[in-house]
Design an enzyme around this catalytic site. Structure first.
Site, PDB file in Angstrom:
ATOM      1  N   HIS A  30      32.806  33.362  36.482  1.00 33.13           N
ATOM      2  CA  HIS A  30      33.747  33.116  35.390  1.00 33.13           C
ATOM      3  C   HIS A  30      35.149  33.097  35.960  1.00 33.13           C
ATOM      4  O   HIS A  30      35.475  33.866  36.867  1.00 33.13           O
ATOM      5  CB  HIS A  30      33.621  34.227  34.340  1.00 33.13           C
ATOM      6  CG  HIS A  30      34.827  34.375  33.463  1.00 33.13           C
ATOM      7  ND1 HIS A  30      35.770  35.380  33.645  1.00 33.13           N
ATOM      8  CD2 HIS A  30      35.263  33.644  32.415  1.00 33.13           C
ATOM      9  CE1 HIS A  30      36.719  35.255  32.737  1.00 33.13           C
ATOM     10  NE2 HIS A  30      36.455  34.211  31.980  1.00 33.13           N
TER      11      HIS A  30
ATOM     12  N   HIS B 118      35.826  39.128  46.916  1.00 39.27           N
ATOM     13  CA  HIS B 118      36.969  40.006  46.681  1.00 39.27           C
ATOM     14  C   HIS B 118      38.047  39.827  47.751  1.00 39.27           C
ATOM     15  O   HIS B 118      39.250  39.863  47.444  1.00 39.27           O
ATOM     16  CB  HIS B 118      36.508  41.464  46.636  1.00 39.27           C
ATOM     17  CG  HIS B 118      35.942  41.865  45.314  1.00 39.27           C
ATOM     18  ND1 HIS B 118      36.721  42.401  44.324  1.00 39.27           N
ATOM     19  CD2 HIS B 118      34.682  41.790  44.816  1.00 39.27           C
ATOM     20  CE1 HIS B 118      35.962  42.667  43.264  1.00 39.27           C
ATOM     21  NE2 HIS B 118      34.725  42.305  43.543  1.00 39.27           N
TER      22      HIS B 118
END
Length: 292
Positions: free
Chosen positions: A128, A162
Site C-alpha cells: 500500500h 525499510h
C-alpha cells in the site's frame, strides 16, 4: 501560516498525477517481462467524478485498475483532486484532530495518489502507498507513506523495504524515518486481531512544519521511494515457485487486510463520507480473500 495559492495546489496535484503515470508504466513493464502464456496485464482507466449536494462540480480523478495480470492479481492506482464543503461528520472529525475553524468555514481541497497491489504469487507481498495534500481555510498539511503486507514474511525483504524508505527520508530530517515508522506500526495495528496488518513501513499525517516547499519536497521523496522499495522485492520473488499452502496463507492474510481497511482505515472512511466514487474508494480490497 502560509496562505496557499492556486499554484501550490496545482503543483501538488500535478506531482501526484506524474507519480501515478510513472508507477502505471513501471507495473506494466513488470507484466511485459514476466513471461508465460497469459497475456500481460494492462490497466483499465476510468474517470471519476464527484458532485456536491447541490449538484455542482466537486472534483474527481482517475481510477486505474489492473486485474488478472501475470504478476499482479489486482492493483489499483488512483489519483484525485476533490473540493467542496465537508459534511457535519467530517467537520467534527477534523475539529477533533485540531483543525481550526471548521465550524465557521467547512471548505476543503484535497489531492493525492493511493495505491494497493495484490499479487499472483503468494511469495510476493501486497503493498500500500499513498501521498496527499489537504487544505482548509484554517490549515494545510501533507500525509502519506507506504507499507509492506506479506502473507509469507522474509526478514531480508522487510529490511530492504525499510532501508529504502529510510534513505529517502533521511535527507529531510534524521528523526523522520523513526518517527513515522513508529506511527505506521501503531496505525496499521488491528486491535481485534491483536496483531499488525503487515511488516510496516512509514505513515504520517498532519505534516506541516510551516515550510510548504520543504514539506512538499519530503512528500515527493516518500513517493519516489516507493518503486525502488517495492520493485526490489518483486524482482526477487516473482519467479519463485509456490505451493497450495502458500496460496492458502495469502488468502487468509487478505482477509486480515480487508478487515483493517473496512473497519479502521481513515482514508476509506473519509472517501465514503465525502461522497467520492465508492468503487475508487474500495479498490484497495483484494479480489479474493478467505476467513478461517
Amino acid at each position: 501560516m502560509l496562505d496557499l495559492t492556486l499554484d501550490h495546489k496545482t503543483r501538488a496535484a500535478t506531482w501526484f498525477r506524474s507519480l501515478r503515470d510513472e508507477i502505471v508504466a513501471a507495473f506494466e513493464q513488470v507484466e511485459d517481462t514476466q513471461g508465460g502464456d497469459a497475456p500481460a496485464g494492462r490497466f483499465e482507466v476510468t474517470e471519476t467524478k464527484r458532485t456536491s449536494e447541490d449538484g455542482s462540480d466537486a472534483g474527481g480523478g482517475l481510477m486505474s485498475v489492473m486485474r488478472g495480470g501475470r504478476v499482479f492479481e489486482k492493483v489499483g492506482v488512483n489519483v484525485s483532486e476533490v473540493y467542496g464543503e465537508l459534511g457535519e461528520r467530517a467537520q467534527k472529525a477534523m475539529a477533533a484532530r485540531g483543525v481550526p475553524g471548521m465550524e465557521d468555514d467547512p471548505r476543503f481541497w484535497a489531492s493525492g495518489i493511493s495505491l494497493v497491489a495484490h499479487m499472483q504469487n503468494p511469495r510476493v507481498p501486497a503493498v500500500h502507498m499513498n501521498t496527499r495534500m489537504f487544505w482548509t481555510p484554517g490549515a494545510w498539511w501533507f500525509g502519506g507513506g507506504s507499507d509492506l503486507n506479506p502473507a509469507i514474511e522474509y526478514d531480508e525483504d522487510t529490511a530492504f523495504f525499510h532501508r529504502t524508505l529510510k534513505e529517502h527520508c533521511d535527507p529531510h530530517g534524521a528523526d523522520l524515518y523513526e518517527r513515522y515508522k513508529k506511527w505506521a506500526d501503531e496505525y496499521f495495528y488491528i486491535p481485534h486481531r491483536k496483531r499488525a496488518r503487515g511488516v510496516g513501513g512509514i505513515f504520517y499525517d498532519d505534516h506541516n512544519t510551516g515550510d510548504w516547499e520543504a514539506d512538499f519536497a519530503f512528500t515527493q521523496d516518500v513517493g519516489r521511494a516507493f518503486l525502488p522499495a517495492f520493485l526490489g522485492v518483486v524482482e526477487k520473488r516473482r519467479h519463485e515457485a509456490f505451493s497450495e499452502a502458500d496460496r492458502e496463507a495469502q488468502l487468509v492474510h487478505r482477509g486480515l487486510y480487508a478487515e483493517y481497511n473496512l473497519v479502521y482505515d481513515r482514508g476509506t472512511k473519509f472517501g465514503l463520507e465525502t461522497g467520492h466514487d465508492a468503487n475508487a474508494v474500495l479498490m484497495s480490497l483484494p479480489p479474493i480473500a478467505k476467513w478461517t
